[in-house]
Design a protein around this motif. Structure first.
Motif, PDB file in Angstrom:
ATOM      1  N   ALA A  96       0.706  -1.144  -0.107  1.00 32.47           N
ATOM      2  CA  ALA A  96      -0.108  -0.108  -0.142  1.00 32.47           C
ATOM      3  C   ALA A  96       0.892   1.331   0.183  1.00 32.47           C
ATOM      4  O   ALA A  96       1.684   1.533   1.233  1.00 32.47           O
ATOM      5  N   THR A  97       0.859   2.168  -1.122  1.00 32.30           N
ATOM      6  CA  THR A  97       1.443   3.358  -1.117  1.00 32.30           C
ATOM      7  C   THR A  97       0.531   4.554  -0.348  1.00 32.30           C
ATOM      8  O   THR A  97      -0.453   4.702  -0.986  1.00 32.30           O
ATOM      9  N   PHE A  98       1.076   4.906   0.792  1.00 29.81           N
ATOM     10  CA  PHE A  98       0.452   5.783   1.349  1.00 29.81           C
ATOM     11  C   PHE A  98       0.053   7.114   0.548  1.00 29.81           C
ATOM     12  O   PHE A  98      -0.986   7.952   0.880  1.00 29.81           O
ATOM     13  N   ALA A  99       0.994   7.427  -0.422  1.00 32.15           N
ATOM     14  CA  ALA A  99       0.774   8.720  -1.141  1.00 32.15           C
ATOM     15  C   ALA A  99      -0.268   8.775  -2.033  1.00 32.15           C
ATOM     16  O   ALA A  99      -0.923   9.867  -2.483  1.00 32.15           O
ATOM     17  N   LYS A 100      -0.961   7.516  -2.078  1.00 32.21           N
ATOM     18  CA  LYS A 100      -2.214   7.281  -2.975  1.00 32.21           C
ATOM     19  C   LYS A 100      -3.281   7.354  -2.188  1.00 32.21           C
ATOM     20  O   LYS A 100      -4.354   7.188  -2.938  1.00 32.21           O
ATOM     21  N   PHE A 101      -3.335   7.424  -0.871  1.00 33.36           N
ATOM     22  CA  PHE A 101      -4.698   7.324  -0.060  1.00 33.36           C
ATOM     23  C   PHE A 101      -5.479   8.344  -0.272  1.00 33.36           C
ATOM     24  O   PHE A 101      -6.598   8.405  -0.475  1.00 33.36           O
ATOM     25  N   GLU A 102      -4.866   9.462  -0.554  1.00 32.30           N
ATOM     26  CA  GLU A 102      -5.827  10.789  -0.757  1.00 32.30           C
ATOM     27  C   GLU A 102      -6.282  10.799  -1.898  1.00 32.30           C
ATOM     28  O   GLU A 102      -7.664  11.093  -1.964  1.00 32.30           O
ATOM     29  N   LYS A 103      -5.898  10.137  -3.047  1.00 30.73           N
ATOM     30  CA  LYS A 103      -6.470  10.014  -4.611  1.00 30.73           C
ATOM     31  C   LYS A 103      -7.648   9.013  -4.441  1.00 30.73           C
ATOM     32  O   LYS A 103      -8.782   9.093  -5.027  1.00 30.73           O
ATOM     33  N   ALA A 104      -7.446   7.680  -3.780  1.00 31.35           N
ATOM     34  CA  ALA A 104      -8.315   7.049  -3.527  1.00 31.35           C
ATOM     35  C   ALA A 104      -9.292   7.306  -2.566  1.00 31.35           C
ATOM     36  O   ALA A 104      -9.065   8.163  -1.831  1.00 31.35           O
ATOM     37  N   LYS A 105     -10.515   6.734  -2.714  1.00 35.24           N
ATOM     38  CA  LYS A 105     -11.572   6.949  -1.686  1.00 35.24           C
ATOM     39  C   LYS A 105     -11.265   6.602  -0.288  1.00 35.24           C
ATOM     40  O   LYS A 105     -11.318   7.497   0.602  1.00 35.24           O
ATOM     41  N   MET A 106     -11.244   5.380  -0.072  1.00 35.83           N
ATOM     42  CA  MET A 106     -10.880   4.773   1.080  1.00 35.83           C
ATOM     43  C   MET A 106     -11.538   5.410   2.505  1.00 35.83           C
ATOM     44  O   MET A 106     -10.770   5.929   3.309  1.00 35.83           O
TER      45      MET A 106
END
Length: 504
Positions: free
Chosen positions: A56-66
């Protein structure tokens, strides 16, 4: 001392506020006390859930809904940090999950790839095994999609170790066990985000979709926790983390920021809602879980991590708001703030022997973050500086030498404030250090009492990456002591120092 389950049950009876803590690829191969006002203190049963999202790439959490993970971040603590890279170990799953489970870095647990050859789990077992040693009555559970999680990373002392056919199956098993059993400490591993990272890379929509699928599965697991019949009588600590990230084009194992960045998200007692920290490492997860169950790590275990609640900032960390953007290090982002040569209050830097010129950021001892310093020139061993936290002191003759300077070698001394000591007693000097040699250089630690002559305390001439504890005899009548860290180098490597204390 850890209370047994029978004792805890006998003590239960009054009402306390329940706190819900938080928690968290297809690989090519295989006693918390709480009290309401006016009520007697009660013992709530500690419970732990750690969820690992592989790749899991934390920098992509913002772009993903999650939404479930982001909800946990809002309700608890979020901390990002960087992993090692070669020559310590590649950013691979075997080293990553072993680091998380044992609370030690790869130079101790010796897992350096996914073959697990040379692993020293006998010396550095997983935290669930340590819990079983402390209290065999505890019910420990591991469920993992990637086979080595339940078969290798977590040892046979764990009560229940189950593999999953895929993440859906792993989630269903975890939900069932959390709902129907008295599991005390649970670790769940989800694998398919890593698979998306390998096949598509982090810039592809499929990778974001995989993160959202994992988020939904995490939500089901969290709902299983809150639906427990005994939930109101339990004190849940939940943690979510990852073993490594992924490169934009897919894959991992290298030393790029996207591959090295990891994270710890934690919710429960002691984690302030919406809090963000810079001093937490993935090695802190194991001792944090142990602490939740009242297990105090024995110093002989030589854990690299610490319980998050015990971490305290040092003087260097106070510099973070004043850090600067790049001057000469043009390979870095122009917006990244990560260095200063201004010492914190009480500390001084003696650059009287330094030549003029050189790279501005590294002229003499500097203070930097890992994100800034290790990415100035990757692949030269800076990625092994895992024992430093937040802001640390660094002397780097190699980087300084990359710009023209006056004649002479790098020669700078970092001087501490005056620490109070007791004359006639012994004092303990502690600090984290990473000393790496790649040419002519020296590193020396001196102590001076009441402004008197300097005494050599420690000399470095070979690579050393450790947390030091040095004992020194305080002269009769002495009341203060200062430490000096002198580094010289001729286009050699570096020396980092952090978490410096002197106690008497």
């Amino acid at each position: 001392m850890r209370l047994s389950r029978s004792v805890r049950a006998a003590l239960a009876g009054t009402v306390a506020v329940a706190v819900l803590p938080l928690a968290a690829s297809a690989h090519a191969a295989s006693t918390k006390e709480g009290a309401t006002a006016g009520a007697a203190a009660v013992v709530k049963q500690p419970k732990s859930l750690v969820i690992g999202i592989d790749g899991a790439t934390f920098a992509k959490f913002e772009k993903a809904k999650m939404p479930r993970v982001k909800g946990l971040m809002a309700a608890g603590m979020t901390a990002t940090s960087n992993l090692y890279a070669n020559p310590m170990a590649p950013t691979s799953s075997g080293p990553g999950w072993s680091t998380i489970a044992t609370g030690t870095w790869p130079d101790k647990h010796k897992v350096v790839d996914n073959s697990f050859t040379g692993a020293r789990y006998d010396l550095y077992p997983d935290y669930a095994t340590r819990l079983e040693s402390a209290d065999a009555a505890l019910d420990t559970l591991v469920v993992g999609t990637w086979g080595p999680i339940p078969t290798t990373v977590f040892g046979p002392a764990v009560d229940t170790r189950l593999g999953g056919v895929d993440d859906a199956n792993t989630t269903a098993t975890a939900v069932s066990r959390l709902t129907t059993t008295d599991a005390d400490a649970t670790f769940v591993h989800l694998d398919e985000v890593d698979g998306a990272g390998h096949y598509y890379g982090t810039e592809h929509r499929a990778y974001l979709d995989a993160l959202n699928v994992a988020d939904t599965q995490i939500g089901r697991i969290l709902d299983a926790v809150t639906s427990r019949a005994t939930y109101a009588d339990e004190d849940w600590q939940i943690v979510i983390t990852a073993d490594h990230g992924h490169a934009p084009g897919g894959g991992h194992g290298g030393n790029t920021p996207a591959e090295r960045q990891s994270f710890v998200i934690a919710k429960g007692t002691g984690f302030a809602p919406g809090s963000v920290r810079h001093d937490v490492k993935v090695t802190d997860i194991a001792p944090t879980v142990l602490s939740h169950f009242g297990v105090v790590p024995d110093p002989a275990w030589q854990l690299d991590g610490k319980a998050i609640g015990s971490l305290a900032p040092d003087a260097f960390d106070a510099l973070r708001p004043a850090l600067n953007t790049r001057v000469d290090e043009l390979a870095l982002s122009s917006t990244l703030k990560g260095w200063t040569t201004t010492a914190p209050s009480g500390w001084t830097i003696d650059n009287s022997a330094m030549p003029t010129g050189g790279v501005t950021e590294w002229r003499g001892w500097s203070f930097a973050t890992d994100e800034f310093w290790t990415n100035t020139d990757r692949g030269q061993g800076r990625e092994t500086n895992v024992r430093a936290r937040n802001v640390f002191a660094v002397a780097d003759s190699d980087e300084w030498d990359d710009k023209a300077h006056g004649a002479g070698q790098f020669d700078s001394t970092l001087v501490s404030p005056a620490f109070a000591v007791t004359g006639g007693a012994t004092a303990t000097v502690s600090y984290a250090t990473n000393y790496k040699v790649d040419g002519p250089q020296t590193g020396d630690v001196y102590v001076s009492f009441d402004g008197g002559p300097q005494q050599l305390l420690q000399a470095y001439r070979a690579d050393r990456n450790a947390f030091e504890k040095l004992t020194v005899t305080v002269p009769a009548g002495a009341t203060t002591a200062r430490l000096s860290f002198r580094y010289t180098g001729t286009n050699s490597a570096f020396w980092t120092v952090d978490q410096v204390t002197l106690t008497s």
